[in-house]
Every structure is written in structure tokens, then in C-alpha cells.
Scaffold this motif. Structure first.
Motif, mmCIF file in Angstrom:
data_model
loop_
_atom_site.group_PDB
_atom_site.id
_atom_site.type_symbol
_atom_site.label_atom_id
_atom_site.label_comp_id
_atom_site.label_asym_id
_atom_site.label_seq_id
_atom_site.Cartn_x
_atom_site.Cartn_y
_atom_site.Cartn_z
ATOM 1 N N LEU A 1 23.464 -45.609 21.933
ATOM 2 C CA LEU A 1 22.133 -45.087 21.626
ATOM 3 C C LEU A 1 22.165 -43.571 21.437
ATOM 4 N N GLN A 2 22.904 -42.881 22.274
ATOM 5 C CA GLN A 2 23.009 -41.428 22.138
ATOM 6 C C GLN A 2 23.721 -41.056 20.832
ATOM 7 N N LYS A 3 24.788 -41.780 20.509
ATOM 8 C CA LYS A 3 25.519 -41.492 19.283
ATOM 9 C C LYS A 3 24.639 -41.743 18.055
ATOM 10 N N ILE A 4 23.853 -42.800 18.089
ATOM 11 C CA ILE A 4 22.971 -43.098 16.950
ATOM 12 C C ILE A 4 21.898 -42.016 16.824
ATOM 13 N N GLU A 5 21.375 -41.522 17.939
ATOM 14 C CA GLU A 5 20.416 -40.413 17.873
ATOM 15 C C GLU A 5 21.061 -39.175 17.261
ATOM 16 N N ARG A 6 22.302 -38.926 17.600
ATOM 17 C CA ARG A 6 23.023 -37.779 17.011
ATOM 18 C C ARG A 6 23.254 -38.006 15.524
ATOM 19 N N VAL A 7 23.589 -39.232 15.150
ATOM 20 C CA VAL A 7 23.768 -39.551 13.730
ATOM 21 C C VAL A 7 22.450 -39.331 12.988
ATOM 22 N N LYS A 8 21.343 -39.763 13.578
ATOM 23 C CA LYS A 8 20.027 -39.532 12.959
ATOM 24 C C LYS A 8 19.808 -38.041 12.723
ATOM 25 N N GLU A 9 20.133 -37.252 13.737
ATOM 26 C CA GLU A 9 19.970 -35.802 13.619
ATOM 27 C C GLU A 9 20.804 -35.261 12.459
ATOM 28 N N LEU A 10 22.048 -35.681 12.392
ATOM 29 C CA LEU A 10 22.928 -35.212 11.319
ATOM 30 C C LEU A 10 22.460 -35.696 9.957
ATOM 31 N N SER B 1 21.601 -44.857 4.780
ATOM 32 C CA SER B 1 21.041 -44.335 3.521
ATOM 33 C C SER B 1 19.537 -44.604 3.430
ATOM 34 N N HIS B 2 19.087 -45.763 3.902
ATOM 35 C CA HIS B 2 17.648 -46.044 3.901
ATOM 36 C C HIS B 2 16.943 -45.139 4.908
ATOM 37 N N PHE B 3 17.581 -44.888 6.032
ATOM 38 C CA PHE B 3 17.008 -43.992 7.035
ATOM 39 C C PHE B 3 16.766 -42.605 6.448
ATOM 40 N N LYS B 4 17.710 -42.113 5.637
ATOM 41 C CA LYS B 4 17.555 -40.790 5.020
ATOM 42 C C LYS B 4 16.352 -40.759 4.083
ATOM 43 N N GLN B 5 16.060 -41.898 3.455
ATOM 44 C CA GLN B 5 14.942 -41.960 2.517
ATOM 45 C C GLN B 5 13.596 -42.012 3.232
ATOM 46 N N VAL C 1 19.309 -36.225 9.121
ATOM 47 C CA VAL C 1 18.119 -35.432 8.808
ATOM 48 C C VAL C 1 18.526 -34.051 8.303
ATOM 49 N N TYR C 2 19.544 -33.447 8.926
ATOM 50 C CA TYR C 2 20.010 -32.133 8.481
ATOM 51 C C TYR C 2 20.561 -32.188 7.059
ATOM 52 N N ASP C 3 21.114 -33.337 6.680
ATOM 53 C CA ASP C 3 21.598 -33.572 5.326
ATOM 54 C C ASP C 3 22.671 -32.556 4.894
ATOM 55 N N GLU C 4 23.525 -32.153 5.834
ATOM 56 C CA GLU C 4 24.593 -31.206 5.518
ATOM 57 C C GLU C 4 25.952 -31.873 5.397
ATOM 58 N N LEU C 5 26.089 -33.078 5.970
ATOM 59 C CA LEU C 5 27.358 -33.785 5.967
ATOM 60 C C LEU C 5 27.217 -35.114 5.236
ATOM 61 N N THR C 6 28.313 -35.568 4.667
ATOM 62 C CA THR C 6 28.313 -36.904 4.073
ATOM 63 C C THR C 6 28.397 -37.925 5.210
#
Length: 179
Positions: free
Chosen positions: A118-127, A163-167, A129-134
Motif C-alpha cells: 500500500l505504501q509503495k502504491i501511494e508512492r507510485v501514485k505520487e510519482l 496509465s488510466h490513473f494518470k488520466q 502525478v509528478y509526471d517526471e518519470l516513465t
């Protein structure tokens, strides 16, 4: 406490009651002088106003330390974890991982492994949202063996593909204390 603002609030609460903290870190406050029972009650009441609680029993402190280690490792460290989480937690708390895992499951109602995910997925969400990394860079940074594994785990937890989350522009992230 998981952020600098949390630490500032806790410091302010302690100072308002007359205690200058010597050191404040995730989940710990050290004071130069012992805290009286009367002031301890004041602290408890003041901290609750800001959504914090004073942890004073041994098992709860161990759980808080486990959570802080995971949060620190996942969210605040850019270093690649050279050992697995069980060894990492065991070595930092100097206790058998089987005991720590059982205690965590008993008190939290979930496993340490699920909490880490859960913590890793929250960090992935953060990354995301920042849209700086592939997504490949995110998978590598978060220690996933490949993008497919990250995507599958992300979808299991969120119900969305990365990818859907980013949208989707709503409900992007949860505060760390709500994970």
C-alpha cells in the motif's frame, strides 16, 4: 508523524505545554525533562486536536516503528534497499521478524507485506502525478522487477491501470496516515 509539517505541529504542541523537544523524528519525541502525569494528559488532548495520538504501550510503539521504517524507506529514501524488508525491519528493531509480523497482523488487521505494498502504491501514485518519470523508471526506482508486475499490483490495489490513473484527475492520492 510522516512529514515536516507534522513535526512542526508536534513541536508546537510540546512547546505550548512548556517542553522544548530535544529531538523530534518520525514517531518519536525526546525531551530534556521528564513529563509530569498532568502534562502528559494535556499533551494527549492537544495532540488529538491535530489528529495525532500519544503512544505509550510497548506493542503500539513497535507497530509505529515498523510503520515509520516502511514509510521512511518507501517515501523518503532514494537509496536502493539492498536487503528485503523483513531483514531491514528485523535489523532495525532487533527482534525476530516472525514475532514482528505476527504482532503487526494482530494489531493492524493486515500483514506487513500488504502495508508495504500500500505504501509503495501511494508512492507510485505520487510519482505518476509528478509526471517526471516513465513507468519503467518508476518500476525500477520502486524495486519492481518489471513494469508488468508493477501494473498488476497497482491495478489490484487501485482498480486502475497506472496509465488510466494518470488520466483520471480526481482522488489521486491518500495522506500517508490514512494508508
Amino acid at each position: 508523524m510522516v512529514c515536516n509539517r507534522c513535526i512542526m505541529v508536534v513541536q508546537q504542541v510540546f512547546e505550548n505545554i512548556g517542553y522544548k523537544p530535544v529531538r523530534i523524528s518520525l514517531g518519536n519525541v525526546e525531551t530534556a525533562n521528564p513529563i509530569s502525569d498532568e502534562d502528559l494528559e494535556k499533551l494527549k488532548k492537544s495532540l488529538v486536536v491535530y489528529g495525532f495520538e500519544l503512544i505509550d504501550d510497548t506493542k503500539s510503539r513497535i507497530i509505529e516503528k515498523i510503520k515509520n521504517l516502511v514509510v521512511q524507506s518507501v517515501h523518503h529514501s532514494n537509496e536502493d534497499l539492498k536487503v528485503n524488508y523483513s531483514e531491514y525491519i528485523e535489523s532495525h528493531l532487533n527482534r525476530d521478524y516472525a514475532y514482528l509480523s505476527g504482532l503487526f497482523s494482530e494489531i493492524e488487521g493486515t500483514t506487513i507485506e500488504k502495508y508495504i505494498i500500500l505504501q509503495k502504491i501511494e508512492r507510485v501514485k505520487e510519482l505518476l502525478v509528478y509526471d517526471e518519470l516513465t513507468l519503467s523508471e518508476i518500476a525500477y526506482q520502486m524495486g519492481y522487477s518489471n513494469v508488468a508486475y508493477l501494473s498488476n499490483q497497482f491495478k489490484k490495489v487501485t482498480g486502475l491501470t497506472p496509465s488510466h490513473f494518470k488520466q483520471v484527475k480526481e482522488n489521486k492520492r491518500k495522506p500517508l496516515d490514512e494508508v
